[in-house]
Design an enzyme around this catalytic site. Structure first.
Site, PDB file in Angstrom:
ATOM      1  N   ALA A   1      -1.877 -12.542 -12.096  1.00  0.00           N
ATOM      2  CA  ALA A   1      -3.045 -11.653 -12.135  1.00  0.00           C
ATOM      3  C   ALA A   1      -2.621 -10.322 -11.522  1.00  0.00           C
ATOM      4  O   ALA A   1      -3.134  -9.903 -10.491  1.00  0.00           O
ATOM      5  CB  ALA A   1      -4.222 -12.262 -11.386  1.00  0.00           C
TER       6      ALA A   1
ATOM      7  N   GLY B   1       6.014 -18.452 -24.205  1.00  0.00           N
ATOM      8  CA  GLY B   1       6.826 -19.605 -23.818  1.00  0.00           C
ATOM      9  C   GLY B   1       8.213 -19.686 -24.419  1.00  0.00           C
ATOM     10  O   GLY B   1       8.881 -20.717 -24.295  1.00  0.00           O
TER      11      GLY B   1
ATOM     12  N   GLY C   1      -2.872  -7.371 -12.949  1.00  0.00           N
ATOM     13  CA  GLY C   1      -3.961  -6.421 -13.160  1.00  0.00           C
ATOM     14  C   GLY C   1      -3.502  -5.071 -13.662  1.00  0.00           C
ATOM     15  O   GLY C   1      -4.030  -4.039 -13.256  1.00  0.00           O
TER      16      GLY C   1
ATOM     17  N   CYS D   1      -7.935  -6.591 -22.553  1.00  0.00           N
ATOM     18  CA  CYS D   1      -8.626  -5.971 -21.406  1.00  0.00           C
ATOM     19  C   CYS D   1     -10.139  -5.993 -21.612  1.00  0.00           C
ATOM     20  O   CYS D   1     -10.625  -5.940 -22.731  1.00  0.00           O
ATOM     21  CB  CYS D   1      -8.224  -4.515 -21.246  1.00  0.00           C
ATOM     22  SG  CYS D   1      -6.571  -4.168 -21.707  1.00  0.00           S
TER      23      CYS D   1
END
Lengths: 304, 245
Positions: A71, A246, A73, A132
């Site tokens: 996170a 991944g 941001g 977002c």
């Protein structure tokens, strides 16, 4: 026989399909000291917004089985600083097409940033992150509804000349309807998938591990989800796909391409192994030999 | 940064939860006290950052506390095991900042990086006073090692079982040490109390949960007086005046 690893994204020729994903390679400065970046197909630079952002409080990272949650941001120095400092610095150490990853919290912000980055010679593809929150629509992420994803796409296409790839969020009920909406709105391609919304709890302290409570889950664990979504979108759309999620080996690159990806991004794996992209590129010819592949682009969408 | 394979020479418990691991191999990239390494462990996605306790050509000593799955796994590793390690991470302490008498303050598992710093400062002909804070006597480690390295060692325990009863700041006040520069590593409240208790300049080593450990993911960013910094890259050592508490 020498294997042909080159791929083409909307007229942009890449020497190979391996691209470090946005947010897992910075702006290349640190990684240029680790290996020669010119072995890469391209680089998707750190997500950039109009204004400089510090991002979320720490802790921003949580370990998971075969993956991680972040996170961060969208910490970045802002579009003007990226153009003034980061891109010229990257030009010194990387001499291939760059993918500029752009984020925004309003349609106007996307337009402003994309128009600015479109004028940069080094940037050959614009990747628009629609994960977002839209500040004008109750914080709902642009990429979670076909209408808002299409609106961003149309707005960005109006102000740009270079191929625009919309980077889609997997946190949706129907990825195909969103990809289709982007295609119809003029997207030149799509990148999928962004991280999956996840959460970890510190059971001793009875509170979330991450200060932001939730974050984006990435790493090897999400690979099957990414392959599935790339496959579904490839079946329904006609624009090129950059597969992401991944990827950790040359075999994963081949699998992602067989699902329908024209190029492949490597994300979280870079954080645990700084040499991941370089090693994957080095291993590709051997994997191709074993599988009887002469030209990598031949296997794009091989699975029907 | 360099990725190397290091072999465990020994791995022993110093206290019930603190272990000392000695490794051999290419340590050429490790140049400063206060820097750290990152170890890849079976079944864990992210590497584990561990501060460097000591190093010499071909040898590395790590002292770590068992706090979770990664360090639990490390504690069980046997001599002869080979580990994939990223070396030469972080900035480290600046031993040149001290002119004559250094005060080193370590709290719990923050003690290890101060060991190499002690060796460096002593080698530079400087006086070194080390204040080590622990909860209780059973948790004390490396006190003799610091003395042998040439430091004047003062111990503080929260329960008073050894040395001065109280926190490191109590021990510093009672001992009346005339230092010109301080270096510290330990829990955040301890670092804050120390920085508030002294008007002398110094630097502190901060801890933050990391993603990559080499500056690309922005997972460990903090706000400082001179802007946003990555604990793994511009840190983990920051000047006292840069830290926003």
């Amino acid at each position: 026989m020498v294997k042909n690893l080159s791929v083409n994204l909307c007229g942009v020729q890449l020497d190979n399909p391996v691209i470090p994903a946005s947010g897992t390679f910075g702006f290349g400065e640190e990684m240029a000291k680790v290996y020669d970046l010119d072995v890469l197909g391209s680089i998707s630079i750190k997500g950039t917004t109009r204004d400089a952002r510090f991002g979320n409080p720490t802790p921003r990272i949580a370990e998971c089985s075969s993956g991680m949650i972040n996170a961060v941001g969208l910490q970045n120095p802002g579009i003007d600083a990226v153009i003034a400092h980061e891109l010229p610095q990257l030009r010194k150490v990387f001499h291939k097409p760059i993918i500029a990853n752009i984020s925004g919290f309003s349609i106007e912000e996307y337009q402003e940033c994309c128009a600015k980055i479109d004028g940069q010679e080094q940037v050959e593809i614009i990747e628009v992150n629609v994960s977002c929150p839209n500040v004008h629509n109750g914080g709902m992420a642009f990429g979670t509804q076909p209408e808002s994803a299409a609106a961003v796409t149309r707005a960005v296409k109006e102000v740009t000349t270079k191929p625009v790839f919309i980077k889609l969020s997997p946190n949706v009920t129907d990825i195909v309807s969103i990809a289709r909406a982007c295609e119809e709105a003029g997207a030149d391609g799509v990148t999928l998938i962004n991280t999956m919304l996840g959460m970890r709890i510190d059971i001793a302290r009875r509170r979330p591990v991450i200060a932001n409570k939730m974050g984006g889950f990435s790493g090897r664990a999400i690979f099957p989800v990414a392959v599935r979504m790339v496959y579904q979108v490839a079946q329904a759309c006609h624009i090129p796909i950059i597969g992401c999620g991944g990827v950790a080996s040359a075999e994963d690159v081949v699998e992602m391409m067989m699902a329908g990806a024209s190029a492949v991004q490597v994300g979280a794996e870079n954080l645990r192994n700084p040499f991941a992209c370089k090693e994957i590129i080095e291993q590709l010819p051997d994997v191709m030999e074993r599988l009887g592949i002469e030209r990598l682009s031949d296997i794009i969408g091989a699975v029907k | 940064m360099k990725r190397v394979i290091l072999e465990i020479e020994s791995n022993r418990a110093l206290t019930p939860l603190v272990y000392e691991m000695r490794l051999t191999g290419d340590t050429s990239e490790i140049t400063r006290a206060g820097s750290f390494v990152e170890i890849s462990l079976d079944g864990l996605f992210l590497r584990r950052p561990i501060s460097v306790c000591d190093f010499d050509e071909g040898r590395l000593t790590l002292v770590y506390k068992v706090v979770g799955k990664g360090t639990e796994q490390m504690a069980a590793l046997k001599a002869g095991t080979r580990l994939d390690v990223l070396t030469g991470l972080g900035n480290g302490f600046d031993s040149a900042q001290c002119s004559q008498h250094a005060l080193l303050v370590g709290g719990g598992v923050g003690v290890p990086p101060l060991y190499r710093l002690t060796r460096d400062l002593v080698a530079q002909g400087k006086r070194v006073s080390v204040v080590l804070g622990f909860n209780t006597q059973q948790e004390i480690f490396y006190a003799e090692e610091f003395e042998r390295a040439g430091a004047n060692v003062i111990i503080a325990t929260a329960d008073g079982s050894t040395g001065i009863k109280g926190f490191v700041t109590d021990a510093i006040r009672e001992s009346d040490i005339d230092f010109d520069y301080f270096y510290s590593c330990g829990p955040l409240p301890m670092l804050k109390a120390l920085c508030e208790a002294t008007d002398r300049p110094g630097e502190v080593s901060l801890e933050e949960r990391m993603g990559c450990g080499f500056g690309i993911c922005m997972g460990c960013s903090i706000q400082t007086a001179s802007g946003a910094k990555r604990v793994c890259k511009e840190g983990p050592v920051f000047k006292k005046e840069d830290v926003i508490w």
